[in-house]
Design an enzyme around this catalytic site. Structure first.
Site, PDB file in Angstrom:
ATOM      1  N   GLU A 142     -53.399 -31.293  50.996  1.00 17.08           N
ATOM      2  CA  GLU A 142     -52.632 -32.377  51.634  1.00 17.08           C
ATOM      3  C   GLU A 142     -53.443 -33.140  52.677  1.00 17.08           C
ATOM      4  O   GLU A 142     -53.192 -33.035  53.887  1.00 17.08           O
ATOM      5  CB  GLU A 142     -51.342 -31.834  52.257  1.00 17.08           C
ATOM      6  N   GLU A 313     -46.444 -28.401  44.514  1.00 22.08           N
ATOM      7  CA  GLU A 313     -45.564 -27.552  45.326  1.00 22.08           C
ATOM      8  C   GLU A 313     -44.138 -28.070  45.163  1.00 22.08           C
ATOM      9  O   GLU A 313     -43.869 -29.244  45.399  1.00 22.08           O
ATOM     10  CB  GLU A 313     -45.947 -27.627  46.811  1.00 22.08           C
TER      11      GLU A 313
HETATM   12  C1  GAL Z   1     -46.854 -28.342  52.406  1.00 19.69           C
HETATM   13  C2  GAL Z   1     -48.155 -27.587  52.473  1.00 19.69           C
HETATM   14  C3  GAL Z   1     -47.970 -26.102  52.250  1.00 19.69           C
HETATM   15  C4  GAL Z   1     -46.794 -25.612  53.044  1.00 19.69           C
HETATM   16  C5  GAL Z   1     -45.578 -26.383  52.651  1.00 19.69           C
HETATM   17  C6  GAL Z   1     -44.301 -25.932  53.334  1.00 19.69           C
HETATM   18  O1  GAL Z   1     -46.917 -29.498  53.173  1.00 19.69           O
HETATM   19  O2  GAL Z   1     -49.075 -28.070  51.534  1.00 19.69           O
HETATM   20  O3  GAL Z   1     -49.139 -25.418  52.614  1.00 19.69           O
HETATM   21  O4  GAL Z   1     -47.064 -25.746  54.401  1.00 19.69           O
HETATM   22  O5  GAL Z   1     -45.764 -27.731  52.980  1.00 19.69           O
HETATM   23  O6  GAL Z   1     -43.212 -26.714  52.946  1.00 19.69           O
END
Ligand code: GAL
Length: 535
Positions: A142, A313
Site C-alpha cells: 500500500e 485484501e
Molecule cells: C491494509 C493493510 C494491511 C492491514 C489492513 C487492515 O491497509 O495493507 O496490512 O493493515 O489494512 O485493514
C-alpha cells in the site's frame, strides 16, 4: 477465479503452520500472500540474513498445495536500519520528522533507503524468485498509506529541484509557468526552490501542483526499482502491488504501467465510515458498505491492470481503523467476493487468516478468531469456495460507458479548490453511482485510454485536458458528458487560454467567464433550453 488469504507465519508459533496450511487448503484457498512485513525476522541484524524460517514457511504452504504470493518487506524497515540512516525518515507538512514504531517510516526520496530496499529485494528475489510454489510477487505494501507520499524532507527538496530542472530546463521558464512575478516569488536558480511547506500563507498552487507530480514520480521510481529486480530474478512470475481505496496521492496509472496485474484492498465498511458519505448514508449502509463502493474500485483498477486484477485484501469482519467498526451483515463477505469476480477479478484474498491478539490490529477480524476457530468470514469464504466449484460464471461483457478519471485532475483541484467540498474523486464516484443506477456497465479509464467503441464518454472532472484527448473526443461517435471545470486549466495550473473550457471549446462553443462556489445544501435554478432543473 480463486480465493486467497494474507498470512503472517512470523507472527505465529511454527507448530501452527502445517495445520494452518492444511485448513487453508481444506477451506478452498489457493493463494497465500506472505512476507510483506517480515524484514526484522529476515534480517534481525545488519547483514545477518535468516531465511531458514521463511524457507520452512514457504515449503509448509507449498506441501499443502498452496501457491505463494511473496511480498517484498520494504514497507517495514527494521529499527537498526532506521538508526543507520536517520535521514531516511519522511518529514510531515508541519516540518516534523516521522518516527519508527509503526510502518511506512521511509521517505521515497531517500537514496540511502532506496539502496537498502534494492539490497533486500535482490536477496529475497534471488532466494525465492524461481521457487516453484512462489507464483506471484507483491512490491512493498500500500504505497502512500498513512499519508506517506508527500514529504518535506531535505531529501525531497533536493530531488524536487532535480525534477524541476529536468522539467523546465531554464529557471525563467519555471518562473513564467508558475507566475512567480506575483508577490515577488521569482527564483534565480533551481537550487533556491524548496518543497511547498511552511509558507506564511498559501504557497503558489503551481508550486504545490508540480510537487504533487514530483512526489508521485518518486513512488513510480521506487516501485520500478523493485519490479526490475523481480523481472530479472523471478522470471515468469507476475508482479503486483496492492492499491488502496479512494486514494489519489500518486498516479496509479503510472505505477500500474510497470505491473503485470493490479491488486487492491477492499474495506467497504471502513471506507463508508471514513469518507465523504453523509450521516444518513452511513447509517443506511452501516453493515453493507455503500453499494457502489467495491464496484467502483473494481472498475477503476480493472481499467489499469494488464492482466485481470485481484482483490489482494478483502475485509472479512470488522476492521480496526475506522472511527467506528461494525460487523458486516451476514452474507456480505460472500457477496463482496462474488461481486469482485463478477467485475473481472481473478483472485479474492482475505485479510487475514487469523486475528492477531497483539499489537496494532488486535481489533481487526480474520477468517479465524485469535483462538483459531473459524469465524463468520471464514464460513462465508468456505461457502464461496464450494460455490466456485460448481457455479459457472460468465465473464462480463465490454462496458458501454467510459468514465474518465486522471489523478492529476484531483491534484489540480486540491491545489486551488475554490470551494471547500469540491473533490474530483468524489464527483467521479457520484457520476459512477448515477450511471450504475441506470444499470450501465462502466469502465473507469484515464484520459489517454482509447475511447473507441463506447456509447458514452463521461468526463466528470478534468481541469487539464491532455494532448490528444480533444482529438479523441472529436473523432468519437459517443455521447459525451463533460463535468464542471473541464478544460479550465493550462498545464502548470494557470487559467486556460481564452478562458475555460480552453481546448474543449471546439466541442463546446462556450466561454466560462466566472465560477463561484456555494455552501453545501444551497441550490440554484438552471434553465437549459426547454429543460428546467436545479444544481
Ligand atoms: C491494509 C493493510 C494491511 C492491514 C489492513 C487492515 O491497509 O495493507 O496490512 O493493515 O489494512 O485493514
Amino acid at each position: 477465479m480463486q480465493l486467497g488469504v494474507c498470512y503472517y507465519p512470523e507472527q505465529w508459533p511454527e507448530s501452527l503452520w502445517a495445520d494452518d496450511a492444511r485448513r487453508m487448503a481444506e477451506l478452498g484457498i489457493r493463494k497465500v500472500r506472505i512476507g510483506e512485513f517480515a524484514w526484522s525476522r529476515i534480517e534481525p541484524h545488519p547483514g545477518e540474513l535468516r531465511w531458514e524460517w521463511l524457507d520452512r514457511a514457504v515449503d509448509t504452504l507449498a506441501r499443502a498445495g498452496l501457491e505463494i504470493v511473496m511480498g517484498t518487506p520494504t514497507a517495514t524497515p527494521p529499527k537498526w536500519l532506521v538508526d543507520k540512516h536517520p535521514d531516511m525518515l519522511a518529514v510531515d507538512a508541519q516540518g516534523r520528522e516521522r518516527r519508527f514504531g509503526s510502518r511506512r517510516h521511509y521517505d521515497f526520496s531517500s537514496d540511502a533507503y532506496l539502496e537498502e530496499a534494492r539490497r533486500i529485494v535482490i536477496l529475497q528475489a534471488q532466494r525465492y524468485g524461481r521457487h516453484p510454489a512462489v507464483t506471484a510477487w507483491q512490491t512493498d505494501n500500500e504505497y502512500g498509506c498513512h499519508f506517506t507520499v508527500l514529504s518535506g524532507s531535505a531529501n525531497a527538496a533536493r530531488r524536487f529541484r532535480l525534477w524541476l530542472r529536468a522539467r523546465y530546463g531554464a529557471i525563467e521558464r519555471l518562473n513564467a509557468a508558475w507566475g512567480n512575478v506575483f508577490w515577488s516569488q521569482e527564483y534565480r536558480d533551481f537550487d533556491e526552490i524548496d518543497t511547498p511547506h511552511l509558507t506564511v500563507t498559501e504557497s503558489n498552487p503551481a508550486h504545490r501542483f508540480d510537487f504533487r507530480r514530483f512526489a508521485s514520480d518518486e513512488v513510480v521510481r521506487f516501485n520500478r526499482m523493485q519490479v526490475e529486480i523481480l523481472r530479472e530474478h523471478a522470471p515468469g512470475r507476475p508482479v503486483s502491488h496492492n492499491f488502496m481505496l479512494f486514494f489519489t496521492e500518486f498516479d496509479h496509472h503510472k505505477v500500474a504501467a510497470d505491473l503485470d496485474f493490479v491488486g487492491w484492498d477492499s474495506y467497504p465498511l471502513g471506507a463508508l465510515e471514513m469518507f465523504w458519505f453523509g450521516e444518513a448514508e452511513k447509517r443506511r449502509w452501516l453493515r453493507t458498505g455503500h453499494p457502489d463502493f467495491a464496484a467502483f474500485h473494481h472498475d477503476l483498477y480493472r481499467g489499469m491492470s494488464r492482466e485481470p486484477f485481484w482483490v489482494m485484501e478483502q475485509q472479512p469482519g470488522p476492521v480496526n481503523w475506522a472511527h467506528w467498526n461494525p460487523s458486516p451483515k451476514e452474507g456480505m463477505v460472500r457477496l463482496w467476493t462474488w461481486e469482485a469476480f463478477a467485475h473481472g477479478a481473478d483472485v479474492v484474498s482475505y485479510f487475514r487468516w487469523r486475528q492477531a491478539p497483539f499489537a496494532q490490529e488486535q481489533m481487526h477480524a480474520g477468517l479465524n478468531t485469535p483462538d483459531n476457530q473459524l469465524d463468520s468470514g471464514g464460513f462465508e469464504a468456505a461457502q464461496v469456495a464450494e460455490e466456485l466449484s460448481r457455479v459457472p460464471v460468465l465473464r462480463s461483457q465490454p462496458a458501454s460507458v467510459a468514465l474518465v478519471f486522471d489523478y492529476e485532475a484531483q491534484w489540480a483541484v486540491e491545489a486551488q479548490p475554490q470551494g471547500a467540498d469540491y473533490h474530483p474523486l468524489q464527483l467521479v464516484f457520484e457520476y459512477y453511482s448515477a450511471l450504475r443506477a441506470l444499470s450501465l456497465d462502466v469502465d473507469i479509464v484515464p484520459a489517454h485510454a482509447p475511447l473507441a467503441g463506447y456509447a458514452m464518454v463521461v468526463v466528470p472532472a478534468l481541469a487539464i485536458v491532455p494532448d490528444g484527448f480533444v482529438q479523441q473526443l472529436s473523432q468519437s461517435t459517443a455521447q459525451i458528458v463533460l463535468g464542471p471545470r473541464c478544460g479550465s486549466k493550462a498545464e502548470a495550473l494557470s487559467i486556460a487560454e481564452g478562458l475555460p473550457p480552453g481546448p474543449l471549446r471546439g466541442l463546446m462553443p462556450i466561454r466560462v467567464r466566472r465560477v463561484e462556489s456555494l455552501r453545501p445544501g444551497i441550490t440554484e435554478r438552471v434553465v437549459l433550453g426547454e429543460h428546467h432543473g436545479e444544481c
